[in-house]
Write a protein that holds these residues in place. Structure first.
Motif, short mmCIF file in Angstrom:
data_model
loop_
_atom_site.label_atom_id
_atom_site.label_comp_id
_atom_site.label_asym_id
_atom_site.label_seq_id
_atom_site.Cartn_x
_atom_site.Cartn_y
_atom_site.Cartn_z
N ARG A 117 0.70 -1.50 0.00
CA ARG A 117 -0.07 0.04 0.03
C ARG A 117 0.96 1.18 0.17
O ARG A 117 1.87 1.14 0.43
N ARG A 145 -4.56 5.57 3.04
CA ARG A 145 -3.49 4.65 2.29
C ARG A 145 -4.70 3.95 0.89
O ARG A 145 -5.83 4.10 1.19
N ASN A 148 -2.91 -2.01 -3.58
CA ASN A 148 -2.73 -3.49 -3.33
C ASN A 148 -4.25 -4.11 -2.90
O ASN A 148 -4.61 -5.18 -2.30
#
Length: 164
Positions: A117, A145, A148
């Motif tokens: 991330r 974030r 991913n």
């Protein structure tokens, strides 16, 4: 008489030079960061409820002058859940520092996690106790974030530590 005045002037100037901060100024720090709550479109995770997560931010600050600097931080993160505990992530966290006055500092950090991330972390920091050899601080990191194959997340954390 003139020689004595000259020596006194040199002594005065030298004392003032050593009492002033010289830039660039390099400081280091170590802290403990507790994420309190993390929110995403899929779920809300609360630390201390079903698991315990903690990070250990360690870094170096290079102050260009009294107002602005650069910081590089590395944060290993540990998660304890049930009978299992492990390092879950290593965060690389470079950023810019802006002194806000009265012991407050803003750190605007880029975030690159070993778990895939990435994102940004604005951090609001306050020096609580300051001595000649070190200072103690408290901070509120607000990580955002992405990536991913996970939805965007936002975390509110609490950090405290020592700078030297």
């Amino acid at each position: 008489m003139t020689t004595r005045l000259f020596y006194l002037l040199i002594l005065f100037v030298s004392a003032n030079m050593y009492s002033q901060t010289v830039y660039p100024k390099i400081t280091g720090y170590f802290g403990i960061m507790h994420p309190i709550v993390t929110v995403s479109s899929e779920q809300t995770n609360v630390n201390f409820r079903d698991y315990y997560a903690v990070g250990f931010p360690t870094g170096i600050n290079i102050w260009k002058n009294q107002k602005i600097g650069f910081s590089f931080e590395v944060v290993p993160n540990i998660k304890v859940q049930g009978d299992s505990d492990k390092v879950t992530n290593l965060l690389f966290h470079p950023g810019v520092l802006v002194a806000l006055g009265n012991g407050y500092t803003f750190a605007g950090r880029a975030a690159f996690e070993s778990g895939g991330r990435y994102g940004v972390t604005p951090v609001f920091n306050k020096t609580i106790i300051k001595s000649e050899s070190c200072s103690y601080y408290a901070a509120i990191p607000l990580p955002v974030r992405f990536g991913n194959d996970h939805p965007t997340s936002f975390t509110v954390g609490f950090q405290f530590g020592i700078a030297f």
